[in-house]
Design an enzyme around this catalytic site. Structure first.
Site, short mmCIF file in Angstrom:
data_model
loop_
_atom_site.label_atom_id
_atom_site.label_comp_id
_atom_site.label_asym_id
_atom_site.label_seq_id
_atom_site.Cartn_x
_atom_site.Cartn_y
_atom_site.Cartn_z
N TRP A 40 0.87 -1.17 0.00
CA TRP A 40 0.00 0.00 0.00
C TRP A 40 0.91 1.23 0.00
O TRP A 40 1.65 1.46 0.96
CB TRP A 40 -0.89 -0.03 1.23
CG TRP A 40 -1.69 1.19 1.59
CD1 TRP A 40 -1.43 2.08 2.58
CD2 TRP A 40 -2.93 1.63 1.01
NE1 TRP A 40 -2.40 3.05 2.65
CE2 TRP A 40 -3.34 2.79 1.70
CE3 TRP A 40 -3.72 1.15 -0.04
CZ2 TRP A 40 -4.50 3.49 1.38
CZ3 TRP A 40 -4.88 1.85 -0.36
CH2 TRP A 40 -5.27 3.00 0.35
N PHE A 44 -0.32 8.86 3.87
CA PHE A 44 0.05 9.27 5.23
C PHE A 44 1.55 9.10 5.45
O PHE A 44 2.26 10.01 5.89
CB PHE A 44 -0.74 8.43 6.23
CG PHE A 44 -0.35 8.60 7.67
CD1 PHE A 44 -0.98 9.54 8.47
CD2 PHE A 44 0.64 7.81 8.23
CE1 PHE A 44 -0.61 9.70 9.81
CE2 PHE A 44 1.00 7.95 9.56
CZ PHE A 44 0.38 8.90 10.35
N ASP A 55 -0.73 14.68 6.39
CA ASP A 55 -1.44 14.03 5.29
C ASP A 55 -2.69 14.85 5.01
O ASP A 55 -3.77 14.55 5.49
CB ASP A 55 -1.79 12.59 5.70
CG ASP A 55 -2.53 11.83 4.62
OD1 ASP A 55 -2.45 12.24 3.44
OD2 ASP A 55 -3.21 10.83 4.94
N ASP A 82 -2.46 4.88 -2.73
CA ASP A 82 -3.40 5.70 -1.97
C ASP A 82 -3.43 7.08 -2.62
O ASP A 82 -2.54 7.90 -2.39
CB ASP A 82 -2.92 5.77 -0.53
CG ASP A 82 -3.74 6.71 0.33
OD1 ASP A 82 -4.84 7.10 -0.10
OD2 ASP A 82 -3.29 7.05 1.44
N ARG A 156 -13.35 4.45 -1.91
CA ARG A 156 -13.33 4.53 -0.44
C ARG A 156 -14.33 5.57 0.04
O ARG A 156 -14.38 6.69 -0.49
CB ARG A 156 -11.92 4.91 0.01
CG ARG A 156 -11.77 5.35 1.44
CD ARG A 156 -10.28 5.47 1.74
NE ARG A 156 -9.98 6.35 2.85
CZ ARG A 156 -8.76 6.60 3.29
NH1 ARG A 156 -7.73 6.02 2.69
NH2 ARG A 156 -8.55 7.41 4.31
N HIS A 187 -14.23 3.04 5.44
CA HIS A 187 -13.27 3.36 6.50
C HIS A 187 -14.01 3.59 7.82
O HIS A 187 -15.12 4.13 7.84
CB HIS A 187 -12.49 4.62 6.11
CG HIS A 187 -11.08 4.61 6.60
ND1 HIS A 187 -10.46 3.50 7.11
CD2 HIS A 187 -10.14 5.61 6.66
CE1 HIS A 187 -9.23 3.79 7.45
NE2 HIS A 187 -9.00 5.07 7.18
#
Length: 442
Positions: A40, A44, A55, A82, A156, A187
């Site tokens: 991943w 962040f 982030d 991401d 997401r 999330h």
């Protein structure tokens, strides 16, 4: 095989994929070596390590992309990027997809936060989500833009993070799957897995579910898999571990001042060499570099003592005799360095403590008075692993002679002074010394 194809194939296998967050190519390779299924590329962690900033959309798409490309090149397992909100609207998302495809990334994850985003776990930060239709438009644009058939788009939703409730989170997740998302990440900042477990039971299972158990960190992979998660992302543990390890090591060295005080908590240099691929580089050098381009070691026997040179060598060996401002040994080392020979070993004997030039490996022949040159040379036997040049420690030579010697492809090559007798006749060489005998054959 493209990274995306690897990810698709892995998803067809039983069980959940375990993917770990990386902040650079080194951490990604360690993740691969630890046996995880994927990487991943964490926004962040990259923000923290690359710029040491929050982030919060402060890292540009290009800055993030460069790290992702480095990660993809460093590993052979799938990389999921991401990509926050996709760096803008639906048109920006299309560019984001194409850039990641070319970088070798397997999938992107885009969230329904407004731009600029804020990390999901920053307390006290105002959080708004874009309308469902707008995020669906981003997903459709991403799928329309892709040129690699297996490339994946993970949608997401931050509905639970924003406090909009389970019903809204499920509504958004289903809409994103309907819009064409290949997987959905709901999330959560709950300290237990119960909230997501409830949502998973109501999920249509149209596409795989992705989970990030950062806050509910006592939940096992088996629990999440049994509830329906297909990809489990351990998003930021490596960068957090690195911060703690570096802080403790730095404190220790600052207080102790010896770098070796940290030896029991740091890896050895050979371990670093292995991770970054030095052994492979050495193999490639031997296989593909031309003669003269490979590593060459120079061995300089300088152990001997010649009584007839007293008092010139009363306090130093003859290799340290000064010749116009430089010692004989310094001139030899300079000539070797000019020929790009940096690996140099010197065998010391008489007055050995006086020989202390930097960046040289030393071997001692303490039996120099009753042994000869061959014995001295073999004191440095560990150095004889590849191409090796041996030269006396009491001669001055022109660098062109060294260059000609290095061009030889023979197994053994010698440089011989054929004019020894002429030197003796002209008084240029001591008549009491016997030259080494070399027989030349046609």
């Amino acid at each position: 095989m493209h990274n995306a194809t690897k990810l698709r194939a892995a998803l067809k296998k039983p069980g959940a994929l375990k993917v770990v967050g990386a902040h650079d190519a080194l951490s990604a390779r360690l993740i691969e070596r630890a046996g995880f299924d994927g990487v991943w590329a964490s926004g962040f962690a990259i923000s923290a390590s690359l710029k040491c900033i929050p982030d919060a959309s402060f890292i540009t798409s290009s800055e993030q992309l460069e790290v992702e490309r480095n990660i993809a090149e460093a590993v052979n397992i799938p990389v999921i990027a991401d990509c926050d909100t996709g760096y803008g609207n639906a048109l920006n998302v299309m560019r984001t997809v194409n850039d990641r495809e070319r970088a070798g990334v397997a999938a992107i994850c885009i969230e329904d936060n407004v731009y600029p985003k804020r990390c999901s776990f920053y307390a006290g930060v105002r959080r708004e989500l874009i309308p469902i239709d707008e995020h669906c438009g981003k997903i459709k644009a991403a799928k329309a833009a892709q040129t690699v058939p297996d490339f994946m788009v993970i949608a997401r939703t931050e509905a639970l993070i924003a406090g909009w409730g389970q019903e809204e989170a499920l509504k958004r997740a289903e809409a994103y799957a309907e819009a064409g998302a290949d997987a959905v990440l709901i999330h959560s900042k709950s300290k237990t897995f119960d909230e997501l477990k409830t949502l998973y039971r109501a999920w249509s299972r149209r596409v795989p579910l992705v989970v990030v158990p950062t806050i509910f960190d006592q939940t096992t992979a088996q629990e999440m898999e049994q509830a329906g998660a297909k990809i489990i992302i351990y998003a930021n543990q490596p960068v957090r571990a690195a911060i703690r390890a570096m802080r403790e090591t730095l404190d220790l060295i600052r207080n102790d001042t010896r770098p070796g005080a940290a030896n029991d908590r740091i890896v050895t240099l050979p371990e670093v060499y292995d991770i970054v691929g030095v052994p492979q580089m050495e193999q490639d050098e031997k296989a593909f570099l031309p003669i003269g381009g490979e590593k060459i070691t120079a061995i300089i026997p300088a152990a001997g003592f010649e009584k007839q040179l007293l008092p010139l060598i009363e306090d130093k060996p003859k290799c340290l005799l000064d010749i116009k401002g430089k010692t004989i040994l310094e001139r030899a080392v300079a000539a070797l360095n000019e020929a790009n020979i940096k690996e140099i070993a010197v065998i010391r004997g008489y007055k050995k403590e006086a020989i202390a030039l930097p960046n040289i490996r030393y071997y001692d022949n303490d039996r120099y008075e009753d042994t000869g040159e061959l014995f001295s040379i073999f004191c440095a036997e560990p150095e004889m692993k590849g191409r090796t040049i041996v030269l006396y420690g009491d001669i001055i030579f022109d660098t062109t002679i060294l260059e000609k010697l290095l061009k030889s492809s023979a197994d053994f090559a010698l440089v011989i002074d054929l004019a020894w007798q002429d030197h003796v006749d002209r008084g240029g060489a001591p008549s009491h010394l016997n030259p080494d005998l070399v027989t030349l054959a046609d």
